[in-house]
Design an enzyme around this catalytic site. Structure first.
Site, PDB file in Angstrom:
ATOM      1  N   GLU A 160       0.981  -1.061  -0.099  1.00  0.00           N
ATOM      2  CA  GLU A 160      -0.001  -0.009  -0.092  1.00  0.00           C
ATOM      3  C   GLU A 160       0.994   1.264   0.113  1.00  0.00           C
ATOM      4  O   GLU A 160       1.485   1.367   0.792  1.00  0.00           O
ATOM      5  CB  GLU A 160      -1.021   0.146   1.314  1.00  0.00           C
ATOM      6  CG  GLU A 160      -2.241   0.867   0.940  1.00  0.00           C
ATOM      7  CD  GLU A 160      -1.963   2.178   1.621  1.00  0.00           C
ATOM      8  OE1 GLU A 160      -1.439   3.163   1.059  1.00  0.00           O
ATOM      9  OE2 GLU A 160      -2.318   2.458   2.937  1.00  0.00           O
ATOM     10  N   CYS A 198      -2.741   8.242   3.679  1.00  0.00           N
ATOM     11  CA  CYS A 198      -2.397   7.966   2.305  1.00  0.00           C
ATOM     12  C   CYS A 198      -3.813   7.901   1.752  1.00  0.00           C
ATOM     13  O   CYS A 198      -3.794   8.398   0.531  1.00  0.00           O
ATOM     14  CB  CYS A 198      -2.261   6.357   2.385  1.00  0.00           C
ATOM     15  SG  CYS A 198      -0.480   5.849   3.243  1.00  0.00           S
TER      16      CYS A 198
END
Length: 462
Positions: free
Chosen positions: A230, A264
């Site tokens: 990720e 994020c």
């Protein structure tokens, strides 16, 4: 001797210093993990789930200690009470679906005289390389599902959040896990690369930068270690002309500046239909101006320092690049007394007159700055949303469900939201496209990443 050090962004003090593990200590931990995992795999799933829920109660009890630790380590204001609420939601969800998600898969065409099924066996040892920005949530996404699935877990946490791994170890020990099943290791980058290349790890989960993801991919080359990556994003939002503006403004301000923009899936660029652009920008700037920048240990603070000066310097560079190319800043940093021209304390900033020739609209800023761009309609918005090497999340703000669904199909992202942002639903796969990574965590699909199929084709004889 190598040491791992956490320096606080609050005032520059040293929060913690720990010696890096020796290669011998790491080898011993891996041996213990293999031994413990073989026994743990035989434990029934309901008992593994019960252990996960005991971990949750232990981490809840530690939260009064964890909240100020997070403020000292990475600057999140104490008023937000750490990450417990979302952590609990994820643990409880993954525990609730475990029995079904890990159950054997049986073919629909039953055949007399045969038993046929596919079991979901644990992969073995799972390495979790966790970041500092959401240090509990990013780690728990893999740690708890991996343990419930029957794996052993090795956690290598970021130096900036050095104490988080220790709290995981403390809570998991209180949950009664077998010795060696979980280890919090302190490793240098070089040691981590050697571990990844050794073949001793069956699956590695990494949350971090694109450069870090590429380094990890190189490290595991030639092994059969599977990866979940990720790698962040440049997450866009599109506000249509039919959006409820008050709702969109409130949520997008929070989605842009919560955690000082160090998320994020935080919103990093906003496209607004020309018909509502002026009203949106006015309301958004007012919302951003209401933040209180300061000491994260002060309950009145809503925006703490960034985790390190070097991260703030990147945001400063992106902002300066935009201003040099014609952007206009809507907020005066002087209105935020704690703002620093150098250092980790950085006032929020809203930029208009922006375009994709500016870093702030194309490169990951990961801080409290946002660019807002006027668009003529859906087609232009989708084109700009997709004009990025990233693809983690995107949000569309509209009162038209069918139109949003049609637009969402065109947007290149792992998750597309309608009328919300910056949220991770544990019932859905957390995944990205393009440079935002590969693989998935959470949901039933997350369990697929942490298990391997084993087929049983059993024929009865008389």
């Amino acid at each position: 001797m190598n040491e791992i050090v956490c320096v606080s962004p609050v005032d520059g003090r040293e929060v913690a210093r720990r010696p890096a593990w020796s290669d011998a200590a790491l080898a011993a931990a891996l041996d213990a993990a293999r031994s413990a995992q073989r026994e743990w795999a035989r434990v029934p799933v309901p008992d593994r789930v019960a252990a996960a829920l005991r971990f949750l109660e232990a981490i809840r009890a530690l939260n009064p200690q964890i909240v100020p630790e997070l403020a000292w380590q990475m600057g999140r204001p104490v008023r937000y009470n750490g990450e417990l609420r979302s952590l609990e939601e994820r643990v409880r969800y993954m525990a609730a679906i475990a029995a079904d998600a890990l159950a054997p898969v049986r073919p629909a065409d039953a055949r007399p005289g045969f038993e046929r099924f596919v079991s979901r066996d644990p992969v073995g040892i799972v390495l979790v390389i966790a970041p500092w920005n959401y240090p509990y949530l990013t780690a728990v996404n893999t740690i708890i599902p991996a343990l419930i699935a029957g794996n052993a877990v090795i956690l290598k946490h970021a130096a900036q959040t050095l104490l988080v791994g220790e709290r995981f170890a403390e809570a998991l020990a209180q949950a009664g896990l077998p010795d060696g099943l979980f280890s919090n290791v302190l490793l240098s980058h070089e040691q981590t690369a050697r571990l990844l290349g050794s073949g001793a790890i069956n699956h590695a989960s990494f949350t971090g930068s694109v450069a870090g993801g590429k380094a990890i991919s190189r490290a595991v080359a030639g092994t059969y270690t599977t990866l979940g990556l990720e790698l962040g994003g440049k997450d866009p939002a599109y506000v249509r002309a039919d959006a409820r503006l008050d709702h969109a403004i409130e949520n997008l301000v929070d989605g842009s500046f919560y955690n000082s923009g160090q998320s994020c899936c935080g919103v990093e660029r906003i496209y607004v239909h020309a018909d509502v652009y002026d009203r949106f920008v006015e309301g958004f700037a007012a919302g951003a101006a209401a933040y209180v920048l300061g000491d994260p240990l002060d309950p009145a603070t809503t925006l703490g320092p960034m985790a390190a000066t070097r991260f703030a310097d990147l945001v400063r560079a992106h902002t300066a690049d935009a201003l040099a190319k014609g952007a206009r800043a809507l907020l005066d940093p002087a209105a935020f007394p704690a703002h620093q021209e150098r250092g980790p304390y950085l006032a929020p900033q809203v930029l208009v007159n922006v375009d994709h020739g500016m870093q702030v609209m194309v490169d990951e800023s990961f801080g409290p700055v946002i660019g807002i761009m006027k668009v003529s309609g859906d087609a232009e918005a989708v084109r700009l949303m997709n004009d990025s090497p990233f693809g983690l999340t995107a949000s569309i703000w509209s009162s038209d469900l069918e139109a949003t669904r049609a637009l969402a199909e065109q947007v290149q992202a792992g998750t597309v939201y309608m009328n919300r942002c910056d949220y991770l639903d544990p019932g859905l796969a957390w995944t990205g496209v393009k440079d935002s990574g590969r693989g998935a965590s959470l949901s039933a699909i997350g369990y697929d990443m942490l298990t391997r199929p084993k087929s049983y084709h059993l024929r009865y004889t008389l």
